[in-house]
Design a protein around this motif. Structure first.
Motif, PDB file in Angstrom:
ATOM      1  N   ASN A 104      36.746  26.979  25.153  1.00 58.46           N
ATOM      2  CA  ASN A 104      35.568  26.928  23.761  1.00 58.46           C
ATOM      3  C   ASN A 104      36.639  28.415  23.244  1.00 58.46           C
ATOM      4  O   ASN A 104      35.791  30.068  23.856  1.00 58.46           O
ATOM      5  CB  ASN A 104      34.292  26.844  24.152  1.00 58.46           C
ATOM      6  N   GLU A 105      37.207  28.732  21.968  1.00 58.52           N
ATOM      7  CA  GLU A 105      37.312  29.839  21.851  1.00 58.52           C
ATOM      8  C   GLU A 105      36.457  30.466  21.217  1.00 58.52           C
ATOM      9  O   GLU A 105      36.456  32.387  21.494  1.00 58.52           O
ATOM     10  CB  GLU A 105      38.434  29.242  20.101  1.00 58.52           C
ATOM     11  N   LYS A 106      35.512  30.461  20.518  1.00 56.95           N
ATOM     12  CA  LYS A 106      34.122  30.793  20.685  1.00 56.95           C
ATOM     13  C   LYS A 106      33.865  32.000  21.797  1.00 56.95           C
ATOM     14  O   LYS A 106      33.143  32.922  21.626  1.00 56.95           O
ATOM     15  CB  LYS A 106      32.960  29.963  20.193  1.00 56.95           C
TER      16      LYS A 106
END
Length: 109
Positions: A104-106
């Motif tokens: 998850n890049e977030k």
């Protein structure tokens, strides 16, 4: 204390001090109220709302414990082995989400 023993402790308390369990709908309403108290503290202490003077002495741990207490009541009165359910949930989440959050890049910032 594990969840099984916590359920037994709550049941003992209800029998010794609480007369009987409130019905499930009343306990659901209580749970909603307690979660609301947690939300109020979080919103004001950690969120963008300003904390009122009357809220500054509120104990988040105590409010979270209230939530746990009512959840344990609901588990007891509906015949749920919360330890078994929790263990199964953790197993499921561990298998299903093992790589999910790492990708998850977030969450990388």
């Amino acid at each position: 204390m594990d969840l099984k023993n916590a359920q037994l402790e709550v049941d003992k308390w209800i029998k010794e001090h609480g007369v009987r369990y409130f019905n499930e709908l009343t306990n659901m309403a209580q749970l909603t109220e307690e979660v609301g108290e947690v939300a109020r503290i979080i919103a004001r202490r950690y969120g963008e709302q300003s904390e009122k003077e009357s809220d500054k002495d509120k104990d988040l741990g105590e409010e979270l414990a209230d939530v746990v207490f009512v959840v344990l009541c609901l588990a007891n009165q509906t015949g749920i082995d919360l330890q078994k359910a929790f263990d199964a949930k953790m197993d499921l989440k561990s298998k299903r989400d093992h790589n999910r959050h790492h990708s998850n890049e977030k969450l990388k910032s």
